[in-house]
Write an enzyme that holds these catalytic residues in place. Sequence first.
Site, PDB file in Angstrom:
ATOM      1  N   GLU A  37       0.812  -1.211   0.000  1.00 14.03           N
ATOM      2  CA  GLU A  37       0.000   0.000   0.000  1.00 14.03           C
ATOM      3  C   GLU A  37       0.850   1.268   0.000  1.00 14.03           C
ATOM      4  OE1 GLU A  37      -2.709  -1.033   3.242  1.00 14.03           O
ATOM      5  OE2 GLU A  37      -4.170  -1.610   1.728  1.00 14.03           O
ATOM      6  N   GLU A  44      -3.970 -10.622   0.306  1.00 12.78           N
ATOM      7  CA  GLU A  44      -4.792 -10.564   1.518  1.00 12.78           C
ATOM      8  C   GLU A  44      -6.210 -10.939   1.120  1.00 12.78           C
ATOM      9  OE1 GLU A  44      -4.415  -6.788   3.636  1.00 12.78           O
ATOM     10  OE2 GLU A  44      -2.298  -6.687   3.082  1.00 12.78           O
TER      11      GLU A  44
HETATM   12  C1  GAL Z   1      -4.962  -4.030   4.071  1.00 16.40           C
HETATM   13  C2  GAL Z   1      -3.582  -3.764   4.588  1.00 16.40           C
HETATM   14  C3  GAL Z   1      -3.291  -4.455   5.873  1.00 16.40           C
HETATM   15  C4  GAL Z   1      -4.434  -4.293   6.825  1.00 16.40           C
HETATM   16  C5  GAL Z   1      -5.669  -4.824   6.207  1.00 16.40           C
HETATM   17  C6  GAL Z   1      -6.888  -4.652   7.048  1.00 16.40           C
HETATM   18  O1  GAL Z   1      -5.395  -2.989   3.296  1.00 16.40           O
HETATM   19  O2  GAL Z   1      -2.620  -4.129   3.645  1.00 16.40           O
HETATM   20  O3  GAL Z   1      -2.121  -3.930   6.403  1.00 16.40           O
HETATM   21  O4  GAL Z   1      -4.611  -2.950   7.105  1.00 16.40           O
HETATM   22  O5  GAL Z   1      -5.947  -4.125   5.037  1.00 16.40           O
HETATM   23  O6  GAL Z   1      -6.787  -5.211   8.280  1.00 16.40           O
END
Ligand code: GAL
Length: 961
Positions: free
Chosen positions: A401, A477
Amino acid sequence: MQPARALLHTDAPAIRLDGLWQFRLHDRADVVPSAPALDGFSDPDYDDADWHDLPVPSHWQLHGFGRPSYTNIAYPFPIDPPHVPDANPTGDYRRVFDLPQAWPSGRSLLRFDGVDSAFTVWLNGTRLGDAMGSRLPHEFDATEALVPGRNVVAVRVQQWSAGSYLEDQDMWWLSGIFRDVTLQSRPAWAIDDVFVHAGYDHVTGRGTLRVDVEGASALLTVAELGIFDQPTDQEHICDAVRPWSAELPHLYDAELATGGERVRLRIGFRTISTSDGVLRVNGNAITLRGVNRHEFHPDTGRVLDVDTMRADVLAMKQHNINAVRTSHYPPHSAFIDMCDEFGLWVVDECDLETHGFKQIGWRGNPSDDPAWRPAILDRMRRTVERDKNHPSVIMWSLGNEAGTGSNLAASAEWVAARDPSRPRHYEGYWASTYVDVYSRMYPSHAEVARIGARVDDPLDDAVADAHRRSLPFVMCEYAHAMGNGPGGLADYQRIIDAHPRCAGGFVWEWIDHGLRQGDRFAYGGDFGEELHDGNFVCDGLVFPDRTPSPGLLEVQRVFAPVEITATSGHITIANRYDVRDLAHLRFDWALETADGPAATGSLATPPVPARAQVKVPMPDLPVHRDESWLTISAALAEDQPWAPAGHEVAWGQLSLPSGDLPSGDLPRCDRSVPDVVRTTSRTHRSPQGRPMQRLDDGIALGAGVFDGRTGALIRFGGFAVDGPVLDLWRAPTDNDIGAKLDVAWRAVGLHRLHERIVDVSIDTDELIVTSRIGAAATDLGYLYTMRWSSTSDRLDLRVNGDPIGDWPCPLPRLGVRMALPATLGHVGWVGHGPGEAYVDTRNAVRLGRFARDVDEMQTPYVRPQENGNRVDARWLSLVDDAGAGLRIDGDPVFDFTVRRWTSAALDAARHTNDLRATDRIYLNLDVAQHGIGSASCGPGTLPGYALTARPFELRASLRLV
Ligand code: GAL
């Protein structure tokens, strides 16, 4: 500052400078006019007796100096790069150490493995240099400043620095020297750096080994390969090596020797490719069943000891996790050593995130500003150089990010030149022109299916589009594990498994970052922060103390490397490993009924290669009059380095209804909420029901006593009951809140329903109570009828309900709630268990007979919320210490929750220690609850798991036990 290099396991003398240091904290950095005195640094004889003790490694905020603070995206200071506020906590550290007499002459380096965020180092009054890059190693040449005997190292650390703009990861802001500090001798003929290149040709089985060495010329020995004292920088072709994979992590011990130093290496042969949009290692397509891992400990923050790191690795292996993304920085290097050893695929991420710039439209984002290029490249270089010799590292991630920009492109270009053997990853740039995998976070199931099928929307630029379509797809993620959840994980897995392009992904995230605070875990806002993001920091599969949450058990089942199903007389065993066969597993079966085990046996299985499946005949099973169930379990036949023999890696189950032989498909473990809920019935009521009796204080029907006016059940046997009422409410989960369902639910008043009894009618053997519930200020509601009757020792209940009006939102739950005496704290049931489950998180639970105390049935989510549901109970008993109580049979089944506080108390609680046991037990029997989803960050509940307002029927019968 020394150039970045690999972290080497060397026999050269070293002194670990961990332990107690002298420490003082200023509230401002070195700004005019209040520059804190530098005497402690320039004068080795400075008297620091009035400084405090502080352990190194540690974060000063966790030792009473300043306070932790948590933000997800927001910078907790004005965006004024590269400047930071004058109020900048600054820690001064001093430590005296003795240099042993035998310390070799020659060079010495002082290495810091992690200092947050910027620091300057002095040795005996000489300034050695300064550095930024919190989760990266920095080495300083100490040779000239080092003296025989007493030495004084002094370090000044600023909490905020220009580096903080590049370290905006979603985690606690915690400062100080938080990883090891080492004085390292660099003898004459030292090995400065090593780069191991160990490829594997899966066609010939050959390994190709080249070890590049910088510094003195060294001789290479790999005894297991018959390589003895060979010169480096040349290629060794090794016939028939055993390749390295996360499933079979074979490592070859090797040694590099010069006249001055021996370096120990552990070499794993493997070759990674991404051709045809498939991620392959050693020719095998691989599926990443991974997690994102931050370094976290509830007492020490990002300071982790080796035992904790090992516990993480073992727990991951034991829960069928095969991959880790080191979100969002290189972890302590001992963790990656263990990934090599035990076998985990690693995506190693650079310590880079500039997410806070998103809040100002990415204006001035360092990723695209040439002034920041050296800093960004330096971070990438330090990441790759430190970890380049780890076979487990199969991808470099440019950061997280950080928007888009030329500095990221430059970073990617540098990686490609330095280490073309590993693909490059970065999620923030969907066009993906300078990466080797297409990565996304939190895509919907539908989008993953489209990407997998290569029918996703094209990019405008045809060349970029063709490139992106040629890449494997990774979810860096997904399945946000905040609070109760994630829901829908199995649905993702089915899509991943159906599409070779889908290389899997990484659940967000491994651990809740709750800091221990007395008898609770703290989250954002608990330290009086000016800005904070609450409990968004608690979104892990394990609780802060590393206890597995139900989410981890769900992961374990969904990620299981073996799938066991049964079809018409056969059991099918599918090997979901990418590399290994199933010879290390044994398959046992057990037939059980509610009365206990009925038969057991073992299944003889033929060899099953990776990604293949076999059918084995169904064992001969005795037929039972009552329901029975067959469980087939795959367990380790022998000890593995990560778990003992007997550890179960997978299971499958088949429910055999009363008197039936197995036939048909083994039901998948997930289930959607049916449209009309459970109307099939085995009626318990005989035509000759027991008659009703009028008492002074109510109406008696069998063992039940009802209020004569309201028709509410007030007593059952000797137990005081607050009769069942319709309940539509649950304490919103983090995922409900993410989906804004809590707002919708509160708007229609589900948490403040009022009841009006419409009618109570009594005939000789049936009590019929019709009620309406609804909330103030709305005409929405439910009209429901409870019919009570009694036969022999049973009190039968049939509840029928119909929604009134057009409900604008799904319902949290649909069922009845009653309150029982607190003494009935021992729960038994036949149904799915033993753990919590919801309609889209029910893969880890199996049919069985279970017993738990009410207190054990609560899941202690760091922020309290709906939890503890048990699904598909055939019956449930609640008894006191003497074994007396009641049993409730479903017709056919119900879901239930049982707790010592109300849903309202659960909803109001902010921390686990806000919940206090009352003198009642609250029991909910539900026909359904709304699914869980993962909308705390990502998609909500899939439509098939939604609970819409609808007519329902719930049947149950009570009896005393
Ligand atoms: C993503 C980010 C993580 C965390 C997650 C939400 O956008 O890369 O670091 O913030 O969302 O828990």
